[in-house]
Design a protein around this motif. Structure first.
Motif, PDB file in Angstrom:
ATOM      1  N   THR A  24       0.819  -1.216   0.000  1.00 19.60           N
ATOM      2  CA  THR A  24       0.000   0.000   0.000  1.00 19.60           C
ATOM      3  C   THR A  24       0.848   1.259   0.000  1.00 19.60           C
ATOM      4  O   THR A  24       0.501   2.256  -0.642  1.00 19.60           O
ATOM      5  CB  THR A  24      -0.936   0.001   1.235  1.00 19.60           C
ATOM      6  OG1 THR A  24      -1.551  -1.283   1.356  1.00 19.60           O
ATOM      7  CG2 THR A  24      -2.012   1.055   1.101  1.00 19.60           C
ATOM      8  N   LEU A  31      -0.954   8.720   4.913  1.00 11.57           N
ATOM      9  CA  LEU A  31      -1.619   7.821   5.850  1.00 11.57           C
ATOM     10  C   LEU A  31      -3.020   8.351   6.161  1.00 11.57           C
ATOM     11  O   LEU A  31      -3.188   9.516   6.511  1.00 11.57           O
ATOM     12  CB  LEU A  31      -0.806   7.706   7.144  1.00 11.57           C
ATOM     13  CG  LEU A  31      -1.329   6.712   8.181  1.00 11.57           C
ATOM     14  CD1 LEU A  31      -1.289   5.287   7.634  1.00 11.57           C
ATOM     15  CD2 LEU A  31      -0.508   6.804   9.468  1.00 11.57           C
ATOM     16  N   GLY A  32      -4.021   7.495   6.028  1.00 11.47           N
ATOM     17  CA  GLY A  32      -5.385   7.897   6.317  1.00 11.47           C
ATOM     18  C   GLY A  32      -6.095   8.594   5.174  1.00 11.47           C
ATOM     19  O   GLY A  32      -7.211   9.079   5.338  1.00 11.47           O
ATOM     20  N   ARG A  34      -8.214   9.254   1.699  1.00  7.77           N
ATOM     21  CA  ARG A  34      -9.366   8.592   1.075  1.00  7.77           C
ATOM     22  C   ARG A  34      -8.885   7.813  -0.140  1.00  7.77           C
ATOM     23  O   ARG A  34      -8.144   8.317  -0.975  1.00  7.77           O
ATOM     24  CB  ARG A  34     -10.408   9.621   0.656  1.00  7.77           C
ATOM     25  CG  ARG A  34     -11.571   9.032  -0.140  1.00  7.77           C
ATOM     26  CD  ARG A  34     -12.601  10.099  -0.461  1.00  7.77           C
ATOM     27  NE  ARG A  34     -13.191  10.608   0.766  1.00  7.77           N
ATOM     28  CZ  ARG A  34     -13.885  11.759   0.843  1.00  7.77           C
ATOM     29  NH1 ARG A  34     -14.051  12.495  -0.230  1.00  7.77           N
ATOM     30  NH2 ARG A  34     -14.395  12.153   1.988  1.00  7.77           N
ATOM     31  N   LEU A  52      -8.545  -3.554   2.624  1.00  2.43           N
ATOM     32  CA  LEU A  52      -8.021  -2.269   3.100  1.00  2.43           C
ATOM     33  C   LEU A  52      -8.705  -1.833   4.390  1.00  2.43           C
ATOM     34  O   LEU A  52      -8.061  -1.306   5.300  1.00  2.43           O
ATOM     35  CB  LEU A  52      -8.184  -1.202   2.015  1.00  2.43           C
ATOM     36  CG  LEU A  52      -7.277  -1.356   0.783  1.00  2.43           C
ATOM     37  CD1 LEU A  52      -7.669  -0.356  -0.288  1.00  2.43           C
ATOM     38  CD2 LEU A  52      -5.811  -1.180   1.168  1.00  2.43           C
ATOM     39  N   TRP A  57      -7.564   1.175   7.037  1.00  2.00           N
ATOM     40  CA  TRP A  57      -7.913   2.338   6.213  1.00  2.00           C
ATOM     41  C   TRP A  57      -9.425   2.566   6.343  1.00  2.00           C
ATOM     42  O   TRP A  57     -10.218   1.712   5.973  1.00  2.00           O
ATOM     43  CB  TRP A  57      -7.534   2.100   4.753  1.00  2.00           C
ATOM     44  CG  TRP A  57      -6.046   2.017   4.557  1.00  2.00           C
ATOM     45  CD1 TRP A  57      -5.272   0.905   4.687  1.00  2.00           C
ATOM     46  CD2 TRP A  57      -5.163   3.091   4.243  1.00  2.00           C
ATOM     47  NE1 TRP A  57      -3.952   1.219   4.464  1.00  2.00           N
ATOM     48  CE2 TRP A  57      -3.854   2.553   4.194  1.00  2.00           C
ATOM     49  CE3 TRP A  57      -5.338   4.458   4.000  1.00  2.00           C
ATOM     50  CZ2 TRP A  57      -2.731   3.333   3.913  1.00  2.00           C
ATOM     51  CZ3 TRP A  57      -4.228   5.225   3.706  1.00  2.00           C
ATOM     52  CH2 TRP A  57      -2.941   4.672   3.666  1.00  2.00           C
ATOM     53  N   LYS A  58      -9.814   3.705   6.869  1.00  2.00           N
ATOM     54  CA  LYS A  58     -11.206   3.936   7.238  1.00  2.00           C
ATOM     55  C   LYS A  58     -12.037   4.569   6.124  1.00  2.00           C
ATOM     56  O   LYS A  58     -13.261   4.445   6.107  1.00  2.00           O
ATOM     57  CB  LYS A  58     -11.273   4.820   8.493  1.00  2.00           C
ATOM     58  CG  LYS A  58     -10.551   4.210   9.693  1.00  2.00           C
ATOM     59  CD  LYS A  58     -10.693   5.082  10.918  1.00  2.00           C
ATOM     60  CE  LYS A  58      -9.895   4.529  12.093  1.00  2.00           C
ATOM     61  NZ  LYS A  58     -10.248   3.142  12.443  1.00  2.00           N
ATOM     62  N   VAL A  60     -12.556   4.288   2.535  1.00  2.00           N
ATOM     63  CA  VAL A  60     -12.373   3.545   1.287  1.00  2.00           C
ATOM     64  C   VAL A  60     -13.708   3.461   0.564  1.00  2.00           C
ATOM     65  O   VAL A  60     -14.720   3.089   1.157  1.00  2.00           O
ATOM     66  CB  VAL A  60     -11.839   2.124   1.555  1.00  2.00           C
ATOM     67  CG1 VAL A  60     -11.582   1.390   0.239  1.00  2.00           C
ATOM     68  CG2 VAL A  60     -10.559   2.177   2.389  1.00  2.00           C
TER      69      VAL A  60
END
Length: 242
Positions: A24, A31-32, A34, A52, A57-58, A60
């Motif tokens: 990734t 980092l973080g 979208r 993910l 990863w929040k 996505v």
């Protein structure tokens, strides 16, 4: 990649789902951030998004779409692009080498350096240039190079700040050197730093391949248990409950 080349949404980059999950950091620089996964068939994007999300990863999203942009985009220009004032071409570098008037420092990945470098070039890591320069017999002229010259160009001002010589960089890097008809060599590696810039896969190592592969597989099998033992890890484990 072939599907991407045939037609993609403008602005998207080619990222096979399995590679995006495993590497990734090579695709997502923040980092973080979208992440929007685009797939005309949907299923590949949904599967990748699931992984993910499990990795932490929040933000996505999945976009089902088919684009019309063809081919691969040119590499982005970083930081506004390097100054051309300190560039030289392969012919100029060859002339300096013929006069024994140059020290060449190669900032390529160590595995690429070992595979082939300009004869006489030293290997160094950009973030540790000051330490490397202290080990290298420096001529009046210092020329930085790298795989395509981009990294060398960006590092030139940094090298100039910690060196008394005149620092320039090879425009186009090792690729331009080879395209001009000059040879790259794997002989006589000159390591001004340890090869700690990359982690070699087991099959990329010169020896101990079987031991390295067994070590990797042992680590992989034990990974879920390691995650359970580590309170600082936020990865979600979706293993079945018994």
């Amino acid at each position: 990649p072939a599907e991407y080349e045939a037609g993609h949404v403008t602005g998207a980059i080619s990222a096979p789902g399995g590679q995006l999950v495993q590497a990734t950091d090579q695709y997502v620089g923040t980092l973080g951030a979208r992440i929007v996964l685009i797939d005309d068939a949907e299923v590949r994007a949904v599967m990748t998004a699931s992984w993910l999300l499990q990795m932490g990863w929040k933000d996505v999203a999945v976009l089902v779409a088919t684009g019309t942009k063809t081919g691969f985009p040119a590499a982005p220009v970083l930081g506004g692009g390097p100054s051309r004032d300190h560039a030289l071409d392969a012919t100029e570098l060859a002339a300096l080498i013929a006069r024994d008037a140059v020290t060449i420092i190669d900032l390529s990945f160590s595995r690429d350096y070992r595979r082939g470098h300009i004869p006489g070039a030293w290997f160094a890591i950009r973030a540790r240039l000051a330490q490397a320069l202290a080990k290298i017999p420096v001529a009046e002229n210092i020329v930085l190079t790298s795989e395509d010259g981009t990294l060398a160009a960006l590092a030139a001002p940094e090298a100039q700040a910690v060196s008394h010589g005149t620092v320039r960089y090879l425009a186009g890097g090792n690729a331009a050197w080879k395209a001009a008809g000059h040879a790259l060599s794997a002989n006589d590696p000159r390591m001004a730093d340890e090869a700690v810039d990359v982690w070699l896969k087991p099959y990329e190592r010169a020896s101990g391949v079987q031991d390295a592969m067994n070590e990797y597989l042992t680590w992989e099998v034990d990974l879920l248990e390691r995650i359970r033992r580590d309170d600082s890890v936020s990865f979600r484990s979706n293993s079945p409950q018994h």
